[in-house]
Every structure is written in structure tokens, then in C-alpha cells.
Design a protein around this motif. Structure first.
Motif, PDB file in Angstrom:
ATOM      1  N   TRP A 153       0.357  18.811  -3.500  1.00  0.00           N
ATOM      2  CA  TRP A 153       1.182  18.323  -3.052  1.00  0.00           C
ATOM      3  C   TRP A 153       0.161  17.430  -2.036  1.00  0.00           C
ATOM      4  CZ3 TRP A 153       5.576  15.351  -1.848  1.00  0.00           C
ATOM      5  CH2 TRP A 153       6.461  15.515  -2.368  1.00  0.00           C
ATOM      6  N   ILE A 154      -1.166  18.307  -0.992  1.00  0.00           N
ATOM      7  CA  ILE A 154      -2.244  17.846  -0.077  1.00  0.00           C
ATOM      8  C   ILE A 154      -3.225  17.504  -1.705  1.00  0.00           C
ATOM      9  CG2 ILE A 154      -4.406  19.223   0.602  1.00  0.00           C
ATOM     10  CD1 ILE A 154      -2.105  20.825   2.086  1.00  0.00           C
ATOM     11  N   PHE A 155      -3.242  17.775  -2.659  1.00  0.00           N
ATOM     12  CA  PHE A 155      -4.885  17.433  -3.301  1.00  0.00           C
ATOM     13  C   PHE A 155      -4.401  16.650  -3.530  1.00  0.00           C
ATOM     14  CE2 PHE A 155      -6.363  16.593  -7.819  1.00  0.00           C
ATOM     15  CZ  PHE A 155      -7.331  16.751  -7.476  1.00  0.00           C
ATOM     16  N   TYR A 156      -3.019  15.662  -3.959  1.00  0.00           N
ATOM     17  CA  TYR A 156      -2.620  14.143  -4.739  1.00  0.00           C
ATOM     18  C   TYR A 156      -2.278  13.111  -3.300  1.00  0.00           C
ATOM     19  CZ  TYR A 156      -2.478  15.992  -9.413  1.00  0.00           C
ATOM     20  OH  TYR A 156      -2.817  15.876 -11.123  1.00  0.00           O
ATOM     21  N   MET A 157      -1.768  14.144  -2.499  1.00  0.00           N
ATOM     22  CA  MET A 157      -1.724  13.155  -0.795  1.00  0.00           C
ATOM     23  C   MET A 157      -3.116  12.650  -0.252  1.00  0.00           C
ATOM     24  SD  MET A 157       0.590  15.155   0.753  1.00  0.00           S
ATOM     25  CE  MET A 157       1.109  13.587   2.457  1.00  0.00           C
ATOM     26  N   LEU A 158      -4.806  13.607  -0.350  1.00  0.00           N
ATOM     27  CA  LEU A 158      -5.396  13.559   0.104  1.00  0.00           C
ATOM     28  C   LEU A 158      -6.766  12.355  -1.282  1.00  0.00           C
ATOM     29  CD1 LEU A 158      -7.553  16.657   1.037  1.00  0.00           C
ATOM     30  CD2 LEU A 158      -5.907  14.545   1.827  1.00  0.00           C
ATOM     31  N   GLN A 159      -6.306  12.224  -2.792  1.00  0.00           N
ATOM     32  CA  GLN A 159      -7.211  12.067  -3.264  1.00  0.00           C
ATOM     33  C   GLN A 159      -6.922  10.126  -3.908  1.00  0.00           C
ATOM     34  OE1 GLN A 159      -4.657  11.958  -7.172  1.00  0.00           O
ATOM     35  NE2 GLN A 159      -7.221  12.533  -9.165  1.00  0.00           N
ATOM     36  N   ASN A 160      -5.639  10.070  -3.284  1.00  0.00           N
ATOM     37  CA  ASN A 160      -5.024   8.558  -3.408  1.00  0.00           C
ATOM     38  C   ASN A 160      -5.318   7.830  -1.913  1.00  0.00           C
ATOM     39  OD1 ASN A 160      -3.917   8.742  -6.066  1.00  0.00           O
ATOM     40  ND2 ASN A 160      -2.956  10.100  -5.439  1.00  0.00           N
ATOM     41  N   ILE A 161      -5.626   8.392  -0.827  1.00  0.00           N
ATOM     42  CA  ILE A 161      -5.257   7.795  -0.034  1.00  0.00           C
ATOM     43  C   ILE A 161      -7.126   6.855  -0.634  1.00  0.00           C
ATOM     44  CG2 ILE A 161      -7.559   7.910   1.900  1.00  0.00           C
ATOM     45  CD1 ILE A 161      -6.907  10.626   2.431  1.00  0.00           C
ATOM     46  N   LYS A 202       0.352  -1.163   0.296  1.00  0.00           N
ATOM     47  CA  LYS A 202      -0.097  -0.050  -0.147  1.00  0.00           C
ATOM     48  C   LYS A 202       0.942   1.234   0.041  1.00  0.00           C
ATOM     49  CE  LYS A 202      -4.065  -2.146   2.511  1.00  0.00           C
ATOM     50  NZ  LYS A 202      -4.501  -2.153   3.346  1.00  0.00           N
ATOM     51  N   ILE A 203       2.013   1.354   0.494  1.00  0.00           N
ATOM     52  CA  ILE A 203       2.239   2.571   0.369  1.00  0.00           C
ATOM     53  C   ILE A 203       3.298   2.897  -0.175  1.00  0.00           C
ATOM     54  CG2 ILE A 203       5.014   3.416   1.610  1.00  0.00           C
ATOM     55  CD1 ILE A 203       4.057   2.021   4.060  1.00  0.00           C
ATOM     56  N   VAL A 204       4.014   1.683  -0.938  1.00  0.00           N
ATOM     57  CA  VAL A 204       4.689   1.911  -1.857  1.00  0.00           C
ATOM     58  C   VAL A 204       3.590   2.449  -3.386  1.00  0.00           C
ATOM     59  CG1 VAL A 204       5.538   0.601  -4.338  1.00  0.00           C
ATOM     60  CG2 VAL A 204       6.589   0.811  -1.523  1.00  0.00           C
ATOM     61  N   PHE A 205       2.688   1.542  -3.559  1.00  0.00           N
ATOM     62  CA  PHE A 205       1.703   2.044  -4.250  1.00  0.00           C
ATOM     63  C   PHE A 205       0.985   3.254  -4.099  1.00  0.00           C
ATOM     64  CE2 PHE A 205      -1.823   1.744  -7.844  1.00  0.00           C
ATOM     65  CZ  PHE A 205      -0.768   0.873  -8.608  1.00  0.00           C
ATOM     66  N   TYR A 206       0.323   3.503  -2.997  1.00  0.00           N
ATOM     67  CA  TYR A 206       0.488   5.055  -2.387  1.00  0.00           C
ATOM     68  C   TYR A 206       1.634   6.346  -3.446  1.00  0.00           C
ATOM     69  CZ  TYR A 206      -1.167   9.199   0.333  1.00  0.00           C
ATOM     70  OH  TYR A 206      -1.665  10.883   0.626  1.00  0.00           O
ATOM     71  N   LEU A 207       3.324   5.827  -3.146  1.00  0.00           N
ATOM     72  CA  LEU A 207       3.868   7.007  -2.964  1.00  0.00           C
ATOM     73  C   LEU A 207       3.929   7.068  -4.561  1.00  0.00           C
ATOM     74  CD1 LEU A 207       6.799   5.881  -0.736  1.00  0.00           C
ATOM     75  CD2 LEU A 207       5.336   7.922  -0.858  1.00  0.00           C
ATOM     76  N   HIS A 208       3.935   6.039  -5.436  1.00  0.00           N
ATOM     77  CA  HIS A 208       3.744   6.038  -6.852  1.00  0.00           C
ATOM     78  C   HIS A 208       2.610   6.947  -7.436  1.00  0.00           C
ATOM     79  CE1 HIS A 208       4.229   4.869 -10.466  1.00  0.00           C
ATOM     80  NE2 HIS A 208       2.898   4.334 -10.975  1.00  0.00           N
ATOM     81  N   ARG A 209       0.967   6.802  -6.987  1.00  0.00           N
ATOM     82  CA  ARG A 209       0.174   7.930  -7.205  1.00  0.00           C
ATOM     83  C   ARG A 209       0.228   9.112  -6.918  1.00  0.00           C
ATOM     84  NH1 ARG A 209      -3.423   6.070 -11.370  1.00  0.00           N
ATOM     85  NH2 ARG A 209      -4.675   7.051 -10.213  1.00  0.00           N
ATOM     86  N   VAL A 210       0.859   9.452  -5.589  1.00  0.00           N
ATOM     87  CA  VAL A 210       1.003  10.640  -5.614  1.00  0.00           C
ATOM     88  C   VAL A 210       1.878  11.100  -6.151  1.00  0.00           C
ATOM     89  CG1 VAL A 210       1.524  12.374  -3.739  1.00  0.00           C
ATOM     90  CG2 VAL A 210      -0.180  10.841  -3.263  1.00  0.00           C
ATOM     91  N   ALA A 211       3.062  10.529  -6.840  1.00  0.00           N
ATOM     92  CA  ALA A 211       4.504  11.093  -6.673  1.00  0.00           C
ATOM     93  C   ALA A 211       3.683  11.428  -8.690  1.00  0.00           C
ATOM     94  CB  ALA A 211       5.558  10.421  -6.827  1.00  0.00           C
TER      95      ALA A 211
END
Length: 313
Positions: A136-144, A82-91
Motif C-alpha cells: 500500500w505504501i509503495f504504490y501510494m508513493l510511486q504514483n504521487i 488527479k484523484i480519480v486517476f491516482y486512485l486507479h493507478r494505486v489500485a
């Protein structure tokens, strides 16, 4: 003879190493210049974040995908996946948004110097940091939502309800609805891509007008090489066109992959295409932006202050 899986893993690892080195070089360069009190361009803050986002894309996609191709598909547990995939989506989202900001800022910089544009040129540097924080905030929230939908391969029990994507899996009975996906993920990307295309077309129009004006003057003193803004604009156009091309190809592969049971060649092709722009972009910037080369010369001279005295021996 080397197997296809080993060749693919070597390709993913090589792509990651080469791309991360190029992006880390830019991050180091801009950070060093900032800490030494050098005045950076407003655009450099965007380039730093773009390099950071590209590095995260490469590290969170290329390395795990290479491990999965090598045969180590269970090296991540549920939390790690989850962490790796989440980081990829945010990045990935940040890479898109920073490219959008970069294209928009460059379009404003080279716009005609009338009253409206001059006022905007003066104010635009103040908006870079707030805009970056918003992205940064938008994509961190979008991919929760990714944290809920994904699970590690070890957690797979009912194979009929699972779609496997290399080193992670998605519960097919709990996937976000099509309408929600369009609103949450597709619509923001479409808006940004439209803006990038519009600003790129506008810059091409301005460059064409400038070229015609230079031709009418018939003098080498007004060559496009005499205008750093024009060179920088051409660099951004190359960068943006590269991004749009790779993004669209990866988007087509991703949509096709989600419409059916993922096949290995689709997974590998999509993963490789998603990391091509992060790998290529730092080298496009380094080779095209003369200011970056001047930054490097300044860093080199600071770290080797006596280099210039060798000729007197």
C-alpha cells in the motif's frame, strides 16, 4: 438505433456494476466472518485486499470512462481528475501485488512438507500484514507523480502540448523521461510478473507430480478432489493466468497508446481490458473456492436461524 458511444458507455457501466457487486460480496463476506469471531485463513486477508483493489480499479476507471464515452468529458475538474486517476493507478498496482502475494502464498502452502518448507509455512502468516502494508505504501508513493503530470480537460490550453486520455489530459512537455518510467513503473511490475510466472510454473510442476503419484496408487481414495489444497491451487492458477493474460494485453495497448497520439478506440480498448480482471476475478474465486461457499452458508444460517426448521412444518 443505439449509437456506438452509447453501447460503449453501457458496456463500461455494466462492467463496473457487475464487477463491484462481485468484489463487494467478497469484502462483505470476509468482514462479516471476521467480526463474528470466525477464524479465517491467512489467504483470506489477501483476497479481501484484492477485492478492495479491484473495486477501486472498476470505480476509478469504468465509471469515468463510461461518462467520457457518453460525452461528459468535462465532468471532472483538475483536482477530481488527479484523484480519480491516482486512485486507479494505486489500485491497479495493488491488484498486481496482491495477486503476486496470493500466488506466492499458495506455492508455499502446497510445497512438500520437509523441514525448510514447514518452517516457512508456520512463519508466513506473520508476514502477510507487513507485506500488505508495504505494498500500500509503495504504490501510494510511486504514483504521487501522477498528481503533478495530470490535469482536467478544462485546463487544456495549448492543444499541441496535450495528450488527452478520455476524461483527463497529460502535459506532453512535462512527461516523465523514458528511463525514469522504466525504473519507477515498469521494473516493479516486471519483477512481480516474473515472480507470478515462476510461482505458477512451480505449482504446475507440483500438481503434475501429485497427479503422477495418484495414478500410481490406482485408488479413488487419493483423488485430487480429496485434497482441498489442490483444488485451491487450481483456482489460483486460473485466477493468475486470467490476470496475466489481461495484464499483458492491456500493457501492449498502453505502450502503443503512449507512443502516439491516443485514438478513441485505443483508449476504450485499454480501459476495458484494464477492468476485465477486476470484474472476472471475484466470480472465479466464488465458483472455485469451496471455503468461500462455506463462509456464505455460515453467514446465511446466522441471518436466517429458523430456515432449517421449515421442513418440520
Amino acid at each position: 438505433m443505439i449509437s456506438l458511444d452509447k453501447l460503449l458507455s453501457i458496456a463500461f457501466f455494466s462492467q463496473t456494476v457487475i464487477g463491484v457487486q462481485g468484489n463487494f460480496f467478497l469484502i462483505y463476506l470476509f468482514t462479516f466472518m471476521s467480526f463474528t469471531g470466525q477464524r479465517l485463513r491467512p489467504i483470506d486477508l489477501i483476497l479481501t485486499q484484492l477485492a478492495l483493489a479491484n473495486s477501486l480499479v472498476l470505480l476509478s476507471k469504468g465509471f469515468p470512462q463510461g461518462m467520457a464515452v457518453w460525452g461528459l468529458k468535462n465532468f471532472l475538474d483538475g483536482i477530481g481528475c488527479k484523484i480519480v486517476f491516482y486512485l486507479h493507478r494505486v489500485a491497479r498496482g495493488l491488484s498486481l501485488s496482491m495477486t503476486c502475494l496470493l500466488s506466492g502464498l499458495q506455492a508455499i502452502i502446497i510445497s512438500p512438507n520437509n523441514t525448510t518448507w514447514i518452517t516457512l509455512k508456520v512463519r508466513i502468516p506473520k508476514y502477510i500484514i507487513p507485506s500488505s502494508i508495504f505494498c500500500w505504501i509503495f504504490y501510494m508513493l510511486q504514483n504521487i507523480i501522477i498528481l503533478e503530470k495530470l490535469q482536467g480537460p478544462k485546463g487544456t490550453r495549448n492543444i499541441s502540448e496535450i495528450k488527452k486520455y478520455g476524461y483527463c489530459s497529460v502535459n506532453a512537455t512535462n512527461i516523465i523521461s523514458i528511463s525514469s518510467y522504466v525504473v519507477v513503473f515498469f521494473l516493479p511490475d516486471a519483477v512481480l510478473m516474473t515472480f507470478i510466472s515462476f510461482t505458477s510454473g512451480y505449482k504446475v510442476y507440483l500438481l503434475h507430480k501429485h497427479h503422477k503419484r495418484v495414478q500410481q496408487m490406482h485408488t479413488a481414495h487419493f483423488s485430487t478432489r480429496a485434497f482441498p489444497e489442490i483444488r485451491a491451487t487450481k483456482m489460483i492458477l486460473v485466477l493468475v493466468s486470467t490476470f496475466v493474460t489481461f495484464y499483458l494485453i492491456n500493457a501492449i495497448l498502453t505502450v502503443y497508446m503512449h507512443s502516439m497520439t491516443p485514438r478513441p478506440w485505443l483508449q476504450h480498448s485499454s480501459a476495458f481490458m484494464s477492468s476485465l480482471f477486476p470484474m472476472v476475478s471475484p466470480f472465479v474465486l466464488i465458483s472455485s473456492d469451496s471455503q468461500i461457499l462455506r463462509y456464505y452458508s455460515a453467514v446465511h444460517s446466522r441471518r436466517n436461524p429458523h430456515t432449517g426448521n421449515d421442513s418440520t412444518i
